[in-house]
Each structure stands twice: as structure tokens, then as C-alpha cells.
Motif scaffolding. Structure first.
Motif: not given
Ligand code: 1PX
Length: 211
Positions: A81, A84, A102, A202, A204-205
Motif C-alpha cells: 500500500r 504504491l 515490493c 500481488y 490484485k495489485n
């Protein structure tokens, strides 16, 4: 961390890494990797190029954990979160954030899949199974897809230096083979759960291909 590897401790660290809300604590996640590095080091210097890479990735994450933004690096979820939202991740090609949390954790995440596949093979193996074959089958199904040819070759050479199945069971330090198999049966769902939670996050994003 104690000197001798114990499979039990790896199990405990991965168990501690899951919060009640099913978030993953980075502190325990990397503690699990530290245990595994100690194990790999005990297998000899052929593996040192692998453990050096893992150690450097653990170090990057530890620096975040103790740095000024540490409150954002408690769980993998909070890290994703934060990085990003603040544009701290190189998403398509390496640029100003080549060592984001990440992308660094993604490398360990891919390796965790290798571990899961390998330990599952070990758990269900028979006396004449070869660790080198189990290791390389697991590798080809997972990490190899993300490694260039040269690394795949070097890894192949290292696999040939692996000790046999009996020694492997011994160094796990968890009793006789039946006990090790039982402990593996207990550990694997935990490792798989930590892997799956991270994978879903990972996906989902859209972070699975970070450079
Ligand atoms: C209970 C027994 C379990 C055995 C524990 C062994 C732990 C093995 C840990 C392997 C972790 C490998 C992490 C690799 C991370 C990675 O993919 N790095 C590459 C990409 O990084 P970059 O920053 O450049 O994007 C990097 O290029 C990797 C270099 C080194 C090669 C890594 C090969 C991994 C092979 C996994 C099999 C290990 C076999 C150990 C035998 C016990």
C-alpha cells in the motif's frame, strides 16, 4: 537464530508471520528465510552464490524495517500500500527505485513457491528418490521461469552437489524420518497459505512481473 538448523523453527517463524487478519509480518517472513539460509550454508560453499543473493535481499528488507518509514513495513500488505501510494516502485522497467520492498520481496516470494514444491516432493518421496531431481523438478516448475540461462546452468551444477535424502532428513533436525515427514505435513499448509496470501495480493495489485 541458533547455529543448527531446525525445521521446527522454520515452521514456527512462518506460523508467526500470519496475523489474525491474515496479513503477513515481514519481520517473521524474513526470519524464516534466515533459517533457510543457515541450512543452505551448512550444505557447503557451492551454494554460497545462492545464499549471498538471499542475504542481500533480506538485508534490503531489514533496512526498511529499521528505517524511518518502518511503520509502513510491518506487513507485506502495508508495504505494498505504502510503496504504491507513494510511487516508490519501478513498475515496468528499472529506474529510480531498483530496490523497492515490493520487487525485493517478490524474489523471495517466487523462491517460497520453489520451497513449497520441493518440500512436498521430499515429504512424499521414497527411499530411492534423489534430492537433486526433486530440487530441480521443483525449480523448473517455479523459479527457473524467472531466471536467465546462465543462472539456470549454475543452479543445475549446485543441485548436483546436494546431499542424499537420508542426510537431508538428518540435517533437518526433527527426529527420525517419520517425524520429519509428519512435521513437513504440518509445515506445508502454512507455507502454502503464506505463499497464497502474498500471491493474491500481488495479483490484485498487478505486481507479479516487477523488474
Ligand atoms: C528444509 C530444507 C529447505 C532448503 C532450504 C534452502 C533454501 C533455498 C533458498 C533459495 C532461495 C533463492 C532465492 C533466489 C532469489 C532470486 O530469484 N534471485 C535472482 C533474481 O534477483 P534479481 O535481484 O537479480 O532480480 C538472482 O538472479 C539469483 C541468483 C542466485 C540463484 C538463485 C537460485 C535459486 C535456486 C533455488 C534452489 C536452492 C537449492 C538449495 C538446496 C537446499
Amino acid at each position: 537464530m541458533a547455529d543448527t538448523f531446525s525445521l521446527q523453527r522454520v515452521l514456527e517463524t512462518f506460523r508467526s508471520s500470519l496475523s489474525e487478519e491474515k496479513e503477513v509480518y515481514i519481520k517473521y517472513y524474513i526470519a524464516g528465510w534466515q533459517e533457510l539460509v543457515a541450512f543452505m550454508n551448512s550444505l557447503g560453499s557451492v551454494f554460497s552464490f545462492i545464499s549471498k543473493d538471499v542475504v542481500s535481499k533480506i538485508q534490503i528488507l531489514e533496512n526498511f524495517l529499521s528505517g524511518e518509514n518502518r511503520s509502513h513495513y510491518v506487513t507485506i500488505q502495508s508495504m505494498v500500500r505504502y510503496e504504491l501510494e507513494n510511487d516508490l516502485v519501478d513498475l515496468t522497467k528499472r529506474g529510480s527505485h531498483p530496490e523497492s520492498g515490493c520487487r525485493t520481496l517478490l524474489r523471495l516470494h517466487r523462491a517460497l513457491r520453489w520451497l513449497e514444491l520441493f518440500l512436498e516432493r521430499l515429504r512424499t518421496s521414497s527411499e530411492d528418490s534423489k534430492t537433486s531431481v526433486m530440487c530441480s523438478d521443483a525449480y523448473n516448475e517455479s523459479l527457473a521461469q524467472h531466471h536467465p540461462w546462465l543462472i539456470r546452468k549454475a543452479v543445475g551444477v549446485a543441485f548436483c552437489a546436494l546431499p542424499g535424502r537420508d542426510t537431508f532428513f538428518d540435517v533437518m533436525n526433527a527426529g527420525d524420518q517419520t517425524q520429519v515427514v509428519a512435521l513437513l505435513g504440518e509445515s506445508l499448509p502454512l507455507i502454502a497459505e503464506v505463499y497464497q496470501i502474498t500471491e493474491d495480493l500481488y495479483v490484485k495489485n498487478n505486481l507479479l512481473e516487477l523488474p
